[in-house]
Design an enzyme around this catalytic site. Sequence first.
Site, PDB file in Angstrom:
ATOM      1  N   CYS A 152     -62.279  53.538 -47.941  1.00 32.11           N
ATOM      2  CA  CYS A 152     -62.280  52.111 -47.588  1.00 32.11           C
ATOM      3  C   CYS A 152     -62.443  51.801 -46.065  1.00 32.11           C
ATOM      4  CB  CYS A 152     -60.652  51.373 -47.621  1.00 32.11           C
ATOM      5  SG  CYS A 152     -59.471  52.292 -46.744  1.00 32.11           S
ATOM      6  N   CYS A 209     -52.579  53.679 -48.909  1.00 32.48           N
ATOM      7  CA  CYS A 209     -52.699  53.202 -47.697  1.00 32.48           C
ATOM      8  C   CYS A 209     -51.479  53.762 -46.745  1.00 32.48           C
ATOM      9  CB  CYS A 209     -52.497  51.732 -47.437  1.00 32.48           C
ATOM     10  SG  CYS A 209     -53.676  50.750 -48.989  1.00 32.48           S
TER      11      CYS A 209
HETATM   12 FE1  FES Z   1     -57.796  51.015 -46.744  1.00 36.30          FE
HETATM   13 FE2  FES Z   1     -55.467  50.328 -47.461  1.00 36.30          FE
HETATM   14  S1  FES Z   1     -57.172  49.746 -48.280  1.00 36.30           S
HETATM   15  S2  FES Z   1     -55.915  51.792 -46.006  1.00 36.30           S
END
Ligand code: FES
Length: 149
Positions: free
Chosen positions: A36, A105
């Site tokens: 991400c 996360c």
């Molecule tokens: Fe990257 Fe939450 S989507 S840490």
Amino acid sequence: MAFAYTEKVMDHFINPRNVGEIDNPDGVGEVGNAKCGDIMKVFLRVEEGILTDVKFKTFGCASAIATSSMATEMIKGKPIAEALALTNKAVAEALDGLPPVKMHCSVLAEDAVKMAIKNYYDTHGINYDAALFAGLEEEDDHGDLIMED
Ligand code: FES
């Protein structure tokens, strides 16, 4: 995509505690999730084995910010050994839960704290059991973990 966040997650996301940096920190840990692109950095002040101050900077999603905030609250004022025992599950539970797809996360928060403690040990010539930090610098299913020199 909308997620059902708890009130505590929303509170720590909107009013995060312990945001910022510590000048000349005793330990710094930075981790990132390659998938991400989110990055979390934790700064520690250590006095006689106690984390007297903890701050963080997170470039990331609401869950990453809320877990950073809660994790720093949970370890501030505590002995290093307690901070090392902090798990991402404990942080998520303290927030009354995270949506399952956002649990990864919370791993950033646990790992950033551990990286900062490892950095404290490394920069202060303190011996430790390498098993405490096993896997932190390897790529796993949460993405690449990075650490500042
Ligand atoms: Fe990257 Fe939450 S989507 S840490």
